[in-house]
Every structure is written in C-alpha cells, then in structure tokens.
Enzyme design. Structure first.
Site: not given
Length: 337
Positions: A279, A314
């Site tokens: 991210k 994840r």
C-alpha cells in the site's frame, strides 16, 4: 465510561504463572494497556482486566473456511481487475489466474482472495454484471483445480452469490457490510464465514482528508458494532473475521497507530486480519515509488502484526511473507520445527 484493553503480546519464555493464552494460540499476555476516551492510557496487570475482556482475548478461535488459526495464515491476493493499484490486468484470464493461484499455494498461501472490483483510492464502482464476469470463471477454475479455500472480495450480494455458487467459501467485504444491506442476510442464509472490514467513506472519496476522534478506538467501536449486528442477524462470532482496514480512509499516521496497537482488536473475540501489502503508505515511508518494489516493507508489516498475534495476513508476495513468518516462528520459539 467505555474502557478497552490491548494485550501486551509475547511469545518468549519464561511465561509468568498468571499469564493467559492469546486467542488460544502460542502467544500469551500478562499485562495489557488500558484505554479510555475519558482517562489517560495506562498499563495494567492481567488481574485488572475485566472478565468479559479476558474471555474474549484468551478464547481459542474456531477454524474458518478450513483454516486452523493456531499460527499466522496467509491470504494470497488474486485481483482479476484491469485497474487494481498493484497488479491490475495481470490475472484477468482464468488460465493466468489459476497459474498465479497455484503458484501462491505452492509458496505457502492458505486461502486465495479473489477480487473483481478495484478498491484503490479513487476507484469507481463496477456494475454487478461486469464484476461477476470477471470473478466467476476464475473461481470456477480455481475450485476445480485447488483444494485451498477461496474467498470473494466483494461488497455485493449478487456477486457473492455467483462466487459462492462457483466455489468460494468466505465473503470478504471491504465496506464492513454497510454497502449492500442484503449481503449479510445472504451470508447468514448460506452459513458462510465473513470478514468485516472498517473503511471511512467509499473508494472514490475515502482518502479525502480522513479524520477521527481517536482512530484506534473509533475503528474498534465500528467493528464491535458490526460484529454485534451480524450476531443479532444470526452469523455467530465464530464465523466472523475482523479487519481494521489499513489504507481505507486513513492517513499514514492513522495506519501506523492501527498497526502499532493492532492487538486491541483481539478484544472483539474474532480472528484478526491485516491487509497492508504494497500500500501507498509503505512507499511514502520507505521512499519507494512503484508498488512492486514495496515487497520488503510489506513483509516487515506482516511480521510486525504476526508478533501481535494477528491470525491472517493478506498479501501479494506469498513466498517472501511465508519465509519471514517461518523464521519469526522459529526464532520466537527458539526451536525448529
């Protein structure tokens, strides 16, 4: 006055006689940090934690979608979208998606999370028909070739129905069951496990100046309310995973606070999932521009949250994550295997 207790998680020895297991796993805690909106944060002993919190923090987590949660499990990300921030367009055909999923399983993935709608900042909603057309052939092919469980990353009941019919076993909703009022009913009626995530706003607008009174406690309260709502509807807590939603309507400082204190979410009595892989905040902190170069930073986050007892990470980079977690487990236990 609401109070909250974050266990100070440890895996080393010696373990004090009064320590409690964390979520039935190998971690333990003998101290906690007490939070309140009305009083200063302070450390407390395990004997000062109220019984209901002690029970939720220490109770073993039931297996979900066939995954026994006695050590960190890896959810491999399989985006079948043209515009996801990291791998958009890479796995759109069923053949390429199956190849990628097979490789992730061989490298250590315990579940494959298939998504057909990008939820990157600024992304627009995708019509049901388009999302189904992306995910249905992929999940059908995966369910025929792999014994590994499959989850569907969607906010929509129609898409979830197509995915489950094709072979998905878990519904992962980034809206925390606030987008489609029928999705929770569908999951209840089908007896499905779910993942409820916190997000501030929708993907199109979520990064436009997000603000909180107290990001840690605000996110906790949202997840607690959603878990209670799902329970009242008939989805038992044993089938609910919680996710604080790293990067979904959060600044860098918000993300870092949630990651630093993520053990608080064990107080919900549910398995905790963290998805921070590749991210943007990792790139901003590390100075790395492209998402594909954020592997090391992503692995560092996964290892940090595993050290706080998080049950599921994840990730895009399964092999690197699996290696790091294997080494962390061996070092924390001081033995192999």
């Amino acid at each position: 006055m609401s109070v909250y207790f974050r266990p100070v998680v440890r895996f080393d020895s010696p373990r004090p006689d009064d320590a409690l297991d964390l979520a039935g796993g190998p971690g333990w805690f003998a101290q906690a940090v007490r939070y309140s909106r009305e009083a200063p944060t302070r450390s407390v002993s395990v004997s000062e934690i109220p019984e209901d919190w002690r029970t939720r923090l220490s109770a073993p987590r039931a297996a979900i979608a066939g995954m026994v949660l006695d050590s960190p499990r890896i959810m491999g990300i399989l985006n079948v979208t043209p515009d996801s921030f990291s791998d958009g367009g890479s796995h759109q055909s069923a053949a390429k998606a199956v190849q990628r999923a097979r490789r992730m399983v061989s490298m250590g993935a315990h579940i494959i999370d298939v998504g057909g709608e990008s939820t990157r900042p600024g992304a627009l909603p995708v019509p049901n028909e388009a999302e189904i057309a992306r995910i249905e052939p992929v999940i059908t092919a995966l369910s025929r070739e792999l014994a590994t469980p499959i989850s569907i990353d969607t906010r929509k009941s129609a898409v979830a129905d197509a995915a489950v019919t094709a072979g998905a076993a878990l519904v992962n909703d980034v809206s925390g069951f606030t987008y489609d009022p029928m999705l929770a009913h569908y999951c209840r009626d089908r007896g499905l496990p779910v993942c409820v995530m916190h997000a501030r706003g929708d993907p199109e607008t979520m990064q436009q100046d997000p603000r909180y009174d107290d990001v840690l406690l605000d996110v906790y309260d949202f997840l607690a309310a959603q878990v209670a709502m799902l329970e009242e509807m008939g989805i038992p807590r044993a089938r609910i995973i919680v996710d604080p939603g790293i990067g979904f309507g959060k600044t860098i400082d918000h993300n870092l606070t949630l990651l630093r204190d993520v053990a608080l979410f064990h107080g919900l009595g549910c398995p905790v999932l963290v998805g921070a892989s590749r991210k943007g905040f990792i790139g901003k902190i590390s100075g790395v521009e492209t998402s594909a170069e954020r592997v090391s930073g992503s692995v560092a986050v996964a290892q940090a949250v595993a050290a706080q007892g998080v049950q599921i990470v994840r990730v895009h980079d399964v092999s690197a994550t699996a290696q790091a977690l294997a080494m962390w487990r061996a070092i924390s236990r001081g033995s192999f295997p």
